[in-house]
Design an enzyme around this catalytic site. Structure first.
Site, mmCIF file in Angstrom:
data_model
loop_
_atom_site.group_PDB
_atom_site.id
_atom_site.type_symbol
_atom_site.label_atom_id
_atom_site.label_comp_id
_atom_site.label_asym_id
_atom_site.label_seq_id
_atom_site.Cartn_x
_atom_site.Cartn_y
_atom_site.Cartn_z
ATOM 1 N N GLU A 101 0.626 -1.173 -0.218
ATOM 2 C CA GLU A 101 0.030 0.007 -0.168
ATOM 3 C C GLU A 101 0.876 0.819 -0.200
ATOM 4 O OE1 GLU A 101 -2.808 -0.289 -0.645
ATOM 5 O OE2 GLU A 101 -3.563 -2.408 -0.646
ATOM 6 N N CYS A 155 -1.527 9.320 3.538
ATOM 7 C CA CYS A 155 -1.414 9.427 2.084
ATOM 8 C C CYS A 155 -3.192 9.110 1.347
ATOM 9 C CB CYS A 155 -1.043 7.281 2.201
ATOM 10 S SG CYS A 155 -2.681 6.361 3.519
#
Ligand SMILES: NC(=O)c1ccc[n+]([C@@H]2O[C@H](COP(=O)([O-])OP(=O)(O)OC[C@H]3O[C@@H](n4cnc5c(N)ncnc54)[C@H](O)[C@@H]3O)[C@@H](O)[C@H]2O)c1
Ligand SMILES: N[C@@H](CCC=O)C(=O)O
Length: 520
Positions: A282, A316
């Site tokens: 990720e 993020c």
């Protein structure tokens, strides 16, 4: 106590009091101490390095260990040995242990949140929300394993007389590598994913957030995870890379962090292992929010500001590109700038502070450089743009939440993940134009839209190439995913598996299916 999530604005009275108490405990008992690595339950010392707080560089968070090849091999040996026992335990037992881990995290909730203020500069609401997220993820996955009955499923007979089963099996020892920005949730999220499925773990948290990792490690062991099944290495990741990607006993890598590091590990692991093995990746993103002429502008202002400037844009999931329909752009940008100027920047330990410092001197310097580059490229500062150096603030890495208009859309400020409170704005003509701009990137993590027109929202949801989509979310236009509610999954360069954390398919990243046939 009220349930605190990322969409909350403040702590209730009881939580606030417990957070204050935890700050004192951290100061008295945790700050400035030496912390060993943990291998097979043993304390392991190596070269010591000091971590100072981004709140105020006079504060020493702690002294941690930089290991190397020997420590990485020792930790892997420990995880290999522990797999024999942990991997064979019944799924019910592992799920029960994970529930006890959640209780152990709960007991430390405010302590972990307070540590995060010192270590990574997170404000009190976001820090408590993050520990709650970590707790919820552990409980969600314990429930899921129970609901799926350990992913053991009776299948139909292939031929007469056959009894057939699909059994999900663990793979072995994993390296889990986590970033600085969600040190409780993201480290723990990957660790629990690997452990509850019967794998063992060598965890390498960010070198900037190892104290939070220590507290989480303690909770895992206190909850009943055998110390060899979870091992903790600290220091810069490069020190361990050769073993992570090259040792044939590594069953998989779970990595959350920047695209460059993640993709590098992915390629090296594929090249150096004897056969393909899983990499649960990720990574970063460049997340857009679209505000159409049919939006509720007040809702959009709050949602965009929270997503762009929450935790200083160091998520993020942060909105870092904003596209506003031409006819409402000036009005919207002015309202957003007004709201942004009302956000309090300061010491994240204090009640009411929205934005604490950036993580380190490099981010602080890059912030100033990016603002200069934006201006040099023809951009205009709508608000912000300065580093804050008055008085005590000069001891930390404080900057203003910043909005820039007029930066050319091909410029790197529109393309690269910056990981700071710097939002660039551009206009769009119609929804087709907006969607083309949104998708014009290799990244694909989160995206948001504000529109009260359902057909616009539907169109956006269908055509946008991102994994986590939000419509009209005042609590965060692109931020604040919650386990069991929003699967956190990166598309394209932002992920590798298509099965995100917090969602129903995540655990399968750590498993392999085995078909068993018994002829009776
Ligand atoms: N998609 C997501 O779920 C998600 C969530 C949070 C953060 N992120 C991303 O993380 C980044 C910010 O975190 P960061 O600055 O800590 O990221 P980073 O990539 O610099 O570091 C992440 C981890 O990788 C380790 N590492 C670095 N080089 C290594 C190497 N060669 N071998 C092994 N390990 C190595 C680091 O020590 C750290 O533990 C941003 O890009 C952000 O978007 C992604
Ligand atoms: N759950 C958090 C994760 C952010 C990661 O950096 C969010 O959705 O904002």
């Amino acid at each position: 106590m009220t349930k605190i999530t990322y969409t909350s604005s403040s702590l209730d009275e009881e939580s606030g009091a417990r957070y204050e108490e935890a700050l004192s405990t951290v100061e008295r008992e945790l700050l400035g101490k030496g912390y060993p690595m943990k291998i097979g339950g043993r304390d392991v010392l190596a070269l010591e390095y000091e971590v100072r707080s981004p709140i105020n560089m006079d504060i020493v968070v702690g002294r941690f260990q930089r290991g190397g090849r020997d420590e990485a091999v020792a930790a892997l040996n420990s995880a290999v040995r522990a797999f024999d026992d942990w991997g064979r335990r019944d799924w019910r037992e592992r799920a029960a242990i994970m529930r006890r881990v959640a209780e152990a995290v709960e007991r430390r909730k405010f302590l972990i949140a307070a540590v995060m203020a010192y270590e990574v500069g997170k404000n009190r609401v976001e820090a408590v929300a993050e520990v709650n997220e970590a707790l919820e993820a552990i409980r969600y996955y314990a429930s899921l394993v129970e609901k799926e009955e350990g992913y053991v499923r009776r299948m139909a007979p292939g031929s007469p007389g056959e009894e057939t089963w699909s059994v999900a099996r663990p793979r072995g020892p994993w390296f889990v590598i986590s970033p600085f920005n969600f040190p409780a949730m993201l480290g723990s999220g990957m660790v629990q994913g690997a452990l509850i499925t019967g794998n063992t773990v060598v965890w390498k948290p960010s070198e900037e957030a190892s104290l939070t990792a220590h507290l989480m490690y303690e909770a895992y062991v206190e909850g009943g995870v055998p110390p060899g099944a979870i091992n903790l290495l600290t220091g810069p990741g490069e020190l361990y890379e050769d073993v992570i990607v090259g040792d044939r006993r590594v069953a998989g890598i779970a990595f959350t962090g920047s695209k460059d590091v993640g993709h590098h590990l992915y390629r090296e692991f594929a090249a150096r292992q004897p056969y393909p093995k899983p990499v649960v990746l990720e990574t970063g993103s460049k997340n857009p929010t679209v505000v159409t002429a049919k939006a509720d502008l007040a809702k959009a202002v709050e949602g965009v500001a929270r997503a762009a400037f929450g935790y200083g844009g160091q998520k993020c999931s942060a909105t870092s590109r904003l596209y506003v329909q031409e006819e409402v752009k000036d009005e919207f940008v002015e309202a957003l700038a007004g709201y942004t100027r009302s956000l309090t920047v300061g010491d994240p330990r204090k009640d009411g502070v929205f934005m604490g410092p950036l993580i380190n001197a490099r981010a602080y310097t890059n912030f100033a450089r990016n603002v200069q580059e934006g201006i040099a490229a023809g951009g205009r500062l709508v608000t912000g743009g300065r580093q804050l150096r008055d008085g005590w603030m000069s001891k930390g890495f404080y900057v203003e939440p910043t909005i820039m208009d007029g930066v050319p859309e091909g410029h790197y400020l529109f393309r690269d993940e910056l990981f700071m409170p710097l939002l660039v704005v551009a206009p769009f003509r119609d929804l087709d134009d907006a969607i083309a701009k949104v998708n014009d990137t290799d990244y694909g993590l989160t995206a948001g839209i504000f529109s009260e027109d359902e057909s616009e929202v539907r169109e956006f949801m269908e055509r946008v190439e991102f994994g986590v989509l939000y419509a009209n979310r005042k609590g965060g236009a692109t931020t604040g995913a919650w386990p069991g509610a929003q699967t956190f999954v990166g598309w394209k360069a932002s992920g590798a598996t298509g099965r995100g954390i917090g969602g129903p398919y995540y655990l399968f990243n750590f498993l392999q299916e085995q078909a068993r046939t018994y002829v009776r």
